[in-house]
Design a protein around this motif. Sequence first.
Motif, short mmCIF file in Angstrom:
data_model
loop_
_atom_site.label_atom_id
_atom_site.label_comp_id
_atom_site.label_asym_id
_atom_site.label_seq_id
_atom_site.Cartn_x
_atom_site.Cartn_y
_atom_site.Cartn_z
N THR A 14 34.40 33.50 22.18
CA THR A 14 34.24 32.34 21.31
C THR A 14 34.13 31.08 22.14
O THR A 14 33.38 30.17 21.82
CB THR A 14 35.45 32.23 20.35
N ARG A 15 34.89 31.03 23.23
CA ARG A 15 34.85 29.89 24.14
C ARG A 15 34.58 30.40 25.55
O ARG A 15 35.19 31.36 25.99
CB ARG A 15 36.18 29.14 24.10
N ILE A 16 33.68 29.73 26.23
CA ILE A 16 33.32 30.11 27.59
C ILE A 16 33.95 29.08 28.53
O ILE A 16 33.80 27.87 28.34
CB ILE A 16 31.79 30.17 27.78
N GLN A 17 34.63 29.58 29.55
CA GLN A 17 35.28 28.72 30.54
C GLN A 17 34.35 28.55 31.74
O GLN A 17 34.16 29.49 32.50
CB GLN A 17 36.60 29.35 31.00
N LEU A 18 33.77 27.38 31.88
CA LEU A 18 32.93 27.06 33.03
C LEU A 18 33.77 26.31 34.06
O LEU A 18 34.70 25.58 33.70
CB LEU A 18 31.75 26.18 32.60
N SER A 19 33.42 26.47 35.33
CA SER A 19 34.14 25.72 36.35
C SER A 19 33.81 24.24 36.21
O SER A 19 32.76 23.86 35.69
CB SER A 19 33.76 26.21 37.75
N LYS A 20 34.70 23.40 36.67
CA LYS A 20 34.46 21.96 36.63
C LYS A 20 33.22 21.60 37.43
O LYS A 20 32.42 20.76 37.02
CB LYS A 20 35.67 21.20 37.16
N LYS A 21 33.03 22.27 38.55
CA LYS A 21 31.84 22.03 39.38
C LYS A 21 30.56 22.33 38.60
O LYS A 21 29.60 21.56 38.65
CB LYS A 21 31.91 22.89 40.65
N THR A 22 30.55 23.44 37.87
CA THR A 22 29.39 23.80 37.07
C THR A 22 29.17 22.76 35.97
O THR A 22 28.04 22.32 35.75
CB THR A 22 29.56 25.20 36.45
N ILE A 57 27.64 38.63 40.59
CA ILE A 57 28.74 38.24 39.71
C ILE A 57 29.93 37.81 40.56
O ILE A 57 30.44 38.57 41.37
CB ILE A 57 29.15 39.41 38.77
N ASN A 58 30.34 36.58 40.36
CA ASN A 58 31.52 36.05 41.04
C ASN A 58 32.69 36.25 40.08
O ASN A 58 32.76 35.61 39.03
CB ASN A 58 31.33 34.57 41.36
N THR A 59 33.61 37.14 40.43
CA THR A 59 34.71 37.47 39.53
C THR A 59 35.93 36.57 39.70
O THR A 59 36.89 36.70 38.97
CB THR A 59 35.13 38.94 39.70
N SER A 60 35.89 35.63 40.66
CA SER A 60 37.04 34.74 40.83
C SER A 60 37.07 33.74 39.67
O SER A 60 36.03 33.29 39.19
CB SER A 60 36.97 34.02 42.17
N ARG A 61 38.27 33.42 39.25
CA ARG A 61 38.45 32.49 38.14
C ARG A 61 38.55 31.07 38.69
O ARG A 61 39.27 30.83 39.65
CB ARG A 61 39.69 32.84 37.35
N PRO A 62 37.81 30.13 38.09
CA PRO A 62 37.89 28.75 38.56
C PRO A 62 39.26 28.14 38.27
O PRO A 62 39.89 28.46 37.26
CB PRO A 62 36.79 28.04 37.77
N GLU A 63 39.71 27.27 39.18
CA GLU A 63 41.00 26.61 38.98
C GLU A 63 40.91 25.56 37.89
O GLU A 63 41.78 25.47 37.04
CB GLU A 63 41.46 25.98 40.29
N GLN A 64 39.87 24.75 37.93
CA GLN A 64 39.65 23.74 36.89
C GLN A 64 38.49 24.20 36.04
O GLN A 64 37.45 24.62 36.56
CB GLN A 64 39.32 22.39 37.50
N THR A 65 38.67 24.13 34.73
CA THR A 65 37.61 24.62 33.84
C THR A 65 37.26 23.58 32.79
O THR A 65 38.01 22.66 32.51
CB THR A 65 38.05 25.91 33.11
#
Length: 127
Positions: A14-22, A57-65
């Motif tokens: 329902t919600r997609i978490q994008l990195s702050k950089k993205t 596929i980068n499976t690491s989770r971003p710290e800031q989203t």
Amino acid sequence: MAIQEGGVSLMLPTRIQLSKKTWDRLQYLQTQTRLTPNVTARIAISMALRDIKTATINTSRPEQTHTINRDVLFGDHERVYEAMIRQFCHEQNVDADIQAIIRSLIDNGLHKLGHLKKFSDLDTVFK
């Protein structure tokens, strides 16, 4: 929405978490092209899927989203993107978290869109 792959059900979140950089990159491109981040993200996904040999596929989770709703990201084309992502997962034998898949596709596509400086530069993307 569920994506069936290898007997595993991948749900379009329902919600997609994008990195702050993205997210910052999407907003920067909005200032350059006047395209909203969701439209630019759709183009980025399509670009990444067009050249799947280089999509990773980068499976690491971003710290800031930054969170974007599925309805905003995919709009009326949600089923089309679901089908394209399903095909990608099948062809590339991808077994990863759907959040990571979507984030990676957007990031890979944004890399391919790195040359955009203004709206008219988009004509080179679609050739």
